[in-house]
Enzyme design. Structure first.
Site, PDB file in Angstrom:
ATOM      1  CD  GLU A 171      67.511 107.035 129.053  1.00  0.00           C
ATOM      2  OE1 GLU A 171      67.093 107.417 129.896  1.00  0.00           O
ATOM      3  OE2 GLU A 171      67.508 106.160 128.066  1.00  0.00           O
ATOM      4  NE  ARG A 190      59.178 105.560 137.244  1.00  0.00           N
ATOM      5  CZ  ARG A 190      59.980 105.249 136.015  1.00  0.00           C
ATOM      6  NH1 ARG A 190      59.938 104.021 135.528  1.00  0.00           N
ATOM      7  NH2 ARG A 190      60.604 105.959 135.134  1.00  0.00           N
ATOM      8  CE  LYS A 239      60.162 107.796 132.352  1.00  0.00           C
ATOM      9  NZ  LYS A 239      61.149 107.146 131.346  1.00  0.00           N
ATOM     10  CG  ASP A 292      61.585 107.399 127.917  1.00  0.00           C
ATOM     11  OD1 ASP A 292      61.717 107.884 128.919  1.00  0.00           O
ATOM     12  OD2 ASP A 292      62.116 106.280 127.743  1.00  0.00           O
ATOM     13  CD  GLU A 347      60.138 109.115 136.780  1.00  0.00           C
ATOM     14  OE1 GLU A 347      59.250 108.552 137.309  1.00  0.00           O
ATOM     15  OE2 GLU A 347      60.659 108.705 135.734  1.00  0.00           O
ATOM     16  CD  GLU A 361      61.177 101.035 129.187  1.00  0.00           C
ATOM     17  OE1 GLU A 361      62.000 100.890 130.239  1.00  0.00           O
ATOM     18  OE2 GLU A 361      61.251 101.732 128.152  1.00  0.00           O
ATOM     19  CD1 TRP A 418      61.314 100.309 122.444  1.00  0.00           C
ATOM     20  CD2 TRP A 418      62.036  98.169 122.285  1.00  0.00           C
ATOM     21  NE1 TRP A 418      60.895  99.582 123.925  1.00  0.00           N
ATOM     22  CE2 TRP A 418      61.596  98.064 123.856  1.00  0.00           C
ATOM     23  CE3 TRP A 418      62.629  96.995 121.999  1.00  0.00           C
ATOM     24  CZ2 TRP A 418      61.685  97.173 124.554  1.00  0.00           C
ATOM     25  CZ3 TRP A 418      62.597  96.118 122.857  1.00  0.00           C
ATOM     26  CH2 TRP A 418      62.161  95.983 124.033  1.00  0.00           C
ATOM     27  NE  ARG A 478      56.967 104.787 124.920  1.00  0.00           N
ATOM     28  CZ  ARG A 478      58.479 104.924 124.879  1.00  0.00           C
ATOM     29  NH1 ARG A 478      59.203 104.303 123.890  1.00  0.00           N
ATOM     30  NH2 ARG A 478      59.233 105.186 126.193  1.00  0.00           N
TER      31      ARG A 478
HETATM   32  C1  BDP Z   1      63.817 104.723 129.841  1.00  0.00           C
HETATM   33  C2  BDP Z   1      65.430 104.649 129.960  1.00  0.00           C
HETATM   34  C3  BDP Z   1      65.329 103.125 130.727  1.00  0.00           C
HETATM   35  C4  BDP Z   1      64.416 103.155 132.073  1.00  0.00           C
HETATM   36  C5  BDP Z   1      63.163 103.731 131.703  1.00  0.00           C
HETATM   37  C6  BDP Z   1      62.031 104.257 132.863  1.00  0.00           C
HETATM   38  O1  BDP Z   1      65.950 104.346 128.845  1.00  0.00           O
HETATM   39  O2  BDP Z   1      66.553 102.616 131.141  1.00  0.00           O
HETATM   40  O3  BDP Z   1      64.161 101.898 132.700  1.00  0.00           O
HETATM   41  O4  BDP Z   1      63.097 105.122 130.999  1.00  0.00           O
HETATM   42  O5  BDP Z   1      61.912 105.157 133.000  1.00  0.00           O
HETATM   43  O6  BDP Z   1      63.894 106.214 129.265  1.00  0.00           O
HETATM   44  O7  BDP Z   1      61.680 103.168 133.389  1.00  0.00           O
END
Ligand code: BDP
Length: 718
Positions: free
Chosen positions: A410, A341, A377, A382, A404, A308, A560, A353
């Protein structure tokens, strides 16, 4: 006369409405130490008498003794004091194995490890004594919290024989807190780190935060956002970090920071951040030595790289291992670790993805230094309301993998939606990876050291802010609590944790605990139903992620856009991840891939995650997929209404302020559940072109209405 009347009335008011007189705010979390009823008071009073420790003037032991004093005195209604001899009149003895009063007892302390504890009722010189012991002072502190919890929950304390120890070494909160106190994906106010007043002023709240964490075994805190700012590594900021470390140290909590990969350029004046450049490595080594000069027990770094838009080793055509190892080498001498990470996906990469982290990281197995943990994660996309477990679990047998989880909600309704995440985490931890063999659950994978003595851990993205109730809502405290408990024991039961939390937080009365636990246990599934049923995912509005946006198709990067994830068309809906599609399934063990790859066998709650299926496909219920989708959306909304009804029934049993807050939040949740349901149905119906099943109402507005809703100022937006 009027005054007298008013006085009488106000006295009456205080006695008639006790809840109003001492309103609870939620600040005390699960450490409320409410006065015991008279029977319990007598029973507990007989056991605890006073307490004794020979090991005074040690910060952690003092914290343990302070907690014991505070907790017991509040619950018993009189002051519990330190005795000067152990034999005074029985009571509690605190200490480690070296304590002269504990050593002769021959207790099985060796099995406790560094952080475990033992609670044992013994008789010394004819007196009943309760031993709270560990191999370290932190073990004793954990034992004190466990002992106090038993009393709060009304469990017996007179014949104790309890041993407990954490299954994971690193149990860490990740704060996504920026230096300006904005919290990325934070829904509970500003960051609790008041950087501007640090190091001069140490808000007492930091101590309460440390107590709360220690009470559930959390032993590490990453203070800063994964989208990192190099400034925090400057000397003046390190003094602030040091001040926090000093508050946390007695509670067994280490501080960690996020390292911005390009810091050598941004604050070091260098031309490159290439990890294989000797100058860059030397810069980081000097920086790390400097940090340890200020904070001798600094934990290490958490790094988000090449994800990102964050800088990373790939910018220099180096691998994630090259990047992580550079930090690891410099941290090793000080006993520090790197949490690197695996949440990576790249704009230029057209691959599904779901597959990208595995594709990048799997080949690096065995290439990381032993003080690197790869932080993965729970799912491959996500933190969505439901994801299958991440295919990396079990796939990197030579690399410590750290779980994680995201505690902050969120993607599950921010602070106002009641969603207990315990069942979601349990579902992932219990999932069988079949790697190396059947029974290798995700919990086992993360618990089992990859080599003797190798590091293990779990991280949770914190939901703590400066709101009075810490977590943005009363019920979100349960997620903080549950995270600590799962990090201590990944095999724990979400239900048992919910019972403990409810008893501690609301009151230890089954008439209260039973309905609250029932609400909690169904709450996450309700969110799944009204947001993303049947394996749908990532359908939220752009940027802030508040509310539905399944129609969004215009964002720069394909992954996205919600349409990328649901792929609804005239024929059907869902993402084909079998061989005929992206083949993400091939990243799982064959046993898992076979099950999930078969649309007849895959659990229906993951159907659309792995398969694109026709609208008219028959579901287990006998309904068509389209009808089932609508039924699920409505079930989600109804489940919230049911929680409202349950909560209304608890009005007389809960203090007024907290009760009203929850009632109002549930009302917001109900409105928003309808919004998700209506908007999603309006949109998907525009594609499926099918009528709604009988008895299911049409959305009150047309699709354009929902598309036009704009919440640009929703909180937490990165
Ligand atoms: C996403 C979030 C973003 C985080 C990203 C992350 O929207 O704000 O920076 O994960 O884990 O879910 O790095």
């Amino acid at each position: 006369m009027r005054r007298i009347l008013l006085a009488i009335l106000s006295v009456f008011w205080i006695f008639a409405v006790p809840n109003q007189a001492c309103a609870e705010t939620g600040y005390d979390l699960w450490l409320r130490y409410q006065p015991l009823d008279s029977g319990a008071k007598e029973r507990v009073g007989q056991v605890v008498g006073g307490y004794f420790t020979a090991q005074t003037h040690r910060p952690t032991m003092e914290a343990a003794a302070r907690e014991l004093r505070t907790g017991l005195s509040a619950m018993l209604g009189y002051q519990i004091v330190q005795r000067h001899t152990v034999q005074a009149d029985g009571g509690i003895v605190l200490g480690t194995g070296e304590s002269p009063h504990i050593a002769p007892l021959g207790l099985p302390l060796a099995s406790l490890g560094r952080e475990g504890y033992l609670l044992r009722s013994v008789v010394i010189e004819g007196k009943q004594v309760t031993i709270i012991a560990g191999n370290t002072d932190v073990g004793v502190l954990y034992g004190v919290f466990a002992f106090l919890k038993r009393i709060q929950l009304g469990q017996p304390i007179d014949k104790l024989d309890i041993i407990d120890k954490p299954k994971l070494q690193l149990r860490v909160l990740n704060h996504w807190d920026n230096l300006d106190r904005h919290v990325e994906r934070g829904y509970s106010g500003w960051s609790i780190w008041d950087w501007q007043k640090l190091p001069g002023y140490k808000d007492p709240r930091y101590t309460d935060y440390a107590r709360a964490n220690a009470s559930i075994g959390i032993n590490g805190v990453v203070l800063t956002n994964v989208n990192a700012n190099a400034e925090v590594l400057k000397p003046e900021w390190l003094q602030k970090v040091k001040a926090l470390a000093e508050v946390f140290r007695p509670y067994g909590i280490k501080v960690y920071l996020t390292a911005r990969f390009s810091a050598p350029i941004e604050i070091g004046g260098m031309k490159t951040a290439d990890p294989l450049d000797p100058g860059v490595a030397a810069w980081w080594k000097a920086k790390i030595d400097e940090i340890y000069g200020v904070i001798p027990d600094f934990g290490g770094f958490l790094v988000k790289a090449n994800s990102e838009g964050q800088p990373g080793p790939n910018d220099y055509h180096r691998s994630h291992a090259d990047g992580a190892n550079m930090f690891a080498d410099a941290l090793k001498a000080h006993g520090g670790v790197v949490m690197w990470r695996a949440f990576v996906y790249a704009a230029e990469n057209p691959e599904d993805r779901h597959k990208q982290a595995y594709t990048d990281f799997k080949p690096l197995d065995g290439k990381f230094r032993d003080n690197v943990l790869v932080q993965v994660k729970n799912g491959a996309i996500d933190f969505q309301p439901r994801e299958p477990f991440h295919p990396l679990f079990g796939a990197m047998p030579r690399t410590p993998l750290m779980m994680e989880f995201q505690i902050t909600k969120e993607y599950l309704g921010f602070a106002t939606h009641l969603a207990y995440l315990g069942p979601m985490w349990e579902e992932v931890l219990e999932a069988d990876t079949f790697r190396p063999a059947k029974g290798s659950t995700v919990a086992k994978v993360i618990e089992t050291p990859v080599a003797p003595g190798a590091v293990t851990g779990m991280a949770g993205v914190a939901n703590v802010g400066n709101d009075l109730n810490w977590s943005g809502s009363q019920f979100d405290q349960a997620n903080w609590y549950a995270f600590g408990r799962f990090a201590w024991d990944p095999d724990a039961s979400a239900h048992a944790i919910a019972r403990d939390w409810a008893g501690l937080t609301w009151g230890n009365d089954p008439a209260l605990v039973d309905p609250i636990v029932a609400m909690m246990m169904g709450s996450r599934e309700a969110v799944v139903d009204y947001m993303t049923p049947l394996g749908l995912t990532h359908l939220m509005a752009t940027g802030h992620h508040y509310g539905p946006g399944p129609w969004v198709a215009d964002l720069a990067r394909p992954e996205w856009n919600p349409v990328y994830y649901h792929k609804a068309d005239a024929n059907g809906i869902g993402f084909d991840r079998t061989k005929t599609g992206s083949d993400a399934l091939s990243q799982y063990a064959p046993e898992v891939a076979r099950l999930w790859g078969d649309p007849k066998k895959v659990p229906e709650n993951l159907l659309l995650w792995f398969h694109h299926v026709p609208w008219d496909r028959k579901m287990q219920s006998g309904r068509t997929l389209w009808d089932e989708l609508v039924v699920r959306y409505d079930a989600g909304v109804e489940a919230v209404a049911a929680m409202q009804a349950r909560w209304d029934g608890l009005k007389d049993k809960v203090d007024a302020r907290r009760w009203s807050e929850v009632r109002d939040f549930l009302a917001i949740q109900h409105e928003e559940a309808k919004w998700w349901r209506d908007a999603s149905i309006a949109y998907f119906q525009s594609i499926s072109k099918r009528p709604l099943p009988v008895g299911h109402a049409a959305p009150p507005h047309d699709l354009e209405h929902y598309k036009a809703i704009n919440n640009r100022y929703a909180p937490g937006n990165g």
